[in-house]
Design a protein around this motif. Structure first.
Motif, PDB file in Angstrom:
ATOM      1  N   GLU A  30       0.822  -1.203   0.000  1.00  0.00           N
ATOM      2  CA  GLU A  30       0.000   0.000   0.000  1.00  0.00           C
ATOM      3  C   GLU A  30       0.864   1.265   0.000  1.00  0.00           C
ATOM      4  O   GLU A  30       0.575   2.221  -0.732  1.00  0.00           O
ATOM      5  N   SER A  31       1.922   1.276   0.779  1.00  0.00           N
ATOM      6  CA  SER A  31       2.823   2.437   0.812  1.00  0.00           C
ATOM      7  C   SER A  31       3.455   2.700  -0.542  1.00  0.00           C
ATOM      8  O   SER A  31       3.560   3.850  -0.972  1.00  0.00           O
ATOM      9  N   VAL A  32       3.869   1.641  -1.217  1.00  0.00           N
ATOM     10  CA  VAL A  32       4.522   1.785  -2.527  1.00  0.00           C
ATOM     11  C   VAL A  32       3.520   2.298  -3.565  1.00  0.00           C
ATOM     12  O   VAL A  32       3.863   3.139  -4.393  1.00  0.00           O
ATOM     13  N   VAL A  33       2.296   1.814  -3.527  1.00  0.00           N
ATOM     14  CA  VAL A  33       1.270   2.333  -4.441  1.00  0.00           C
ATOM     15  C   VAL A  33       0.965   3.789  -4.100  1.00  0.00           C
ATOM     16  O   VAL A  33       0.952   4.649  -4.984  1.00  0.00           O
ATOM     17  N   ASN A  34       0.745   4.088  -2.827  1.00  0.00           N
ATOM     18  CA  ASN A  34       0.435   5.471  -2.412  1.00  0.00           C
ATOM     19  C   ASN A  34       1.537   6.444  -2.793  1.00  0.00           C
ATOM     20  O   ASN A  34       1.266   7.602  -3.102  1.00  0.00           O
ATOM     21  N   GLY A  35       2.793   5.985  -2.773  1.00  0.00           N
ATOM     22  CA  GLY A  35       3.938   6.829  -3.105  1.00  0.00           C
ATOM     23  C   GLY A  35       4.372   6.754  -4.552  1.00  0.00           C
ATOM     24  O   GLY A  35       5.452   7.217  -4.898  1.00  0.00           O
ATOM     25  N   TYR A  36       3.549   6.157  -5.427  1.00  0.00           N
ATOM     26  CA  TYR A  36       3.834   6.016  -6.857  1.00  0.00           C
ATOM     27  C   TYR A  36       5.203   5.347  -7.071  1.00  0.00           C
ATOM     28  O   TYR A  36       6.081   5.858  -7.746  1.00  0.00           O
ATOM     29  N   GLY A  37       5.355   4.191  -6.429  1.00  0.00           N
ATOM     30  CA  GLY A  37       6.570   3.410  -6.610  1.00  0.00           C
ATOM     31  C   GLY A  37       7.593   3.592  -5.506  1.00  0.00           C
ATOM     32  O   GLY A  37       8.605   2.899  -5.489  1.00  0.00           O
ATOM     33  N   LEU A  38       7.340   4.501  -4.600  1.00  0.00           N
ATOM     34  CA  LEU A  38       8.246   4.741  -3.478  1.00  0.00           C
ATOM     35  C   LEU A  38       7.549   4.352  -2.179  1.00  0.00           C
ATOM     36  O   LEU A  38       6.352   4.584  -2.034  1.00  0.00           O
ATOM     37  N   PRO A  39       8.284   3.808  -1.213  1.00  0.00           N
ATOM     38  CA  PRO A  39       7.645   3.416   0.044  1.00  0.00           C
ATOM     39  C   PRO A  39       7.359   4.583   0.981  1.00  0.00           C
ATOM     40  O   PRO A  39       6.829   4.394   2.062  1.00  0.00           O
ATOM     41  N   PRO A  41       5.879   8.890   1.181  1.00  0.00           N
ATOM     42  CA  PRO A  41       4.962   9.771   0.453  1.00  0.00           C
ATOM     43  C   PRO A  41       5.605  10.361  -0.802  1.00  0.00           C
ATOM     44  O   PRO A  41       6.800  10.654  -0.836  1.00  0.00           O
ATOM     45  N   HIS A  42       4.779  10.538  -1.819  1.00  0.00           N
ATOM     46  CA  HIS A  42       5.242  11.123  -3.074  1.00  0.00           C
ATOM     47  C   HIS A  42       5.645  12.574  -2.827  1.00  0.00           C
ATOM     48  O   HIS A  42       5.000  13.281  -2.041  1.00  0.00           O
ATOM     49  N   PRO A  43       6.728  13.059  -3.463  1.00  0.00           N
ATOM     50  CA  PRO A  43       7.192  14.437  -3.241  1.00  0.00           C
ATOM     51  C   PRO A  43       6.126  15.504  -3.517  1.00  0.00           C
ATOM     52  O   PRO A  43       6.156  16.576  -2.915  1.00  0.00           O
ATOM     53  N   SER A  44       5.170  15.204  -4.398  1.00  0.00           N
ATOM     54  CA  SER A  44       4.113  16.182  -4.708  1.00  0.00           C
ATOM     55  C   SER A  44       3.084  16.289  -3.593  1.00  0.00           C
ATOM     56  O   SER A  44       2.281  17.218  -3.582  1.00  0.00           O
ATOM     57  N   GLY A  45       3.084  15.314  -2.686  1.00  0.00           N
ATOM     58  CA  GLY A  45       2.078  15.276  -1.632  1.00  0.00           C
ATOM     59  C   GLY A  45       0.826  14.504  -2.030  1.00  0.00           C
ATOM     60  O   GLY A  45      -0.023  14.218  -1.186  1.00  0.00           O
TER      61      GLY A  45
END
Length: 114
Positions: A30-39, A41-45
């Motif tokens: 779930e973290s990786v999906v929420n972060g668009y491939g990163l575990p 948060p995505h830098p865009s928020g």
């Protein structure tokens, strides 16, 4: 895909096999999906969520199977791009396909941007 769109990462996790090398858990998926491939948060928020593929806009995601030419239990690899937040993305799930008796087992390898 349907389980991920429902946010049921526990059930999605239990529906496939796992290579211990990748150390997957429902929470990490779930973290990786929420972060668009990163575990993290995505830098865009923005928080990314898998959505119903039939309702996703844009060019339908790539998917396919690459068969193994070797012998043994490895049959090949499969990949599937995920629809996120209502649009097709390049966030891709990849699986190893293995023969297990008379069955084929999907082994989750990566969730990553292709």
């Amino acid at each position: 895909m349907g389980l991920l769109a429902l946010g049921d990462y526990e059930e999605a996790f239990s529906g496939v096999s796992h290579d211990p090398y990748y150390n997957w858990s429902p929470a990490l998926m779930e973290s990786v999906v929420n972060g668009y491939g990163l575990p993290e948060p995505h830098p865009s928020g923005e928080v990314f969520k898998v959505t119903d593929p039939d309702a996703a806009s844009g060019v339908k995601g790539n998917r396919g199977v690459v068969r193994s030419t070797g012998s043994g239990h490895l049959l090949g690899h499969a990949y599937y791009e995920l629809p996120l937040n209502g649009e097709w993305s390049d966030l891709t799930t990849s699986f190893r396909l293995e023969r297990c008796g008379e069955d084929i087992t999907f082994v989750l390898e990566e969730i990553h941007v292709m």
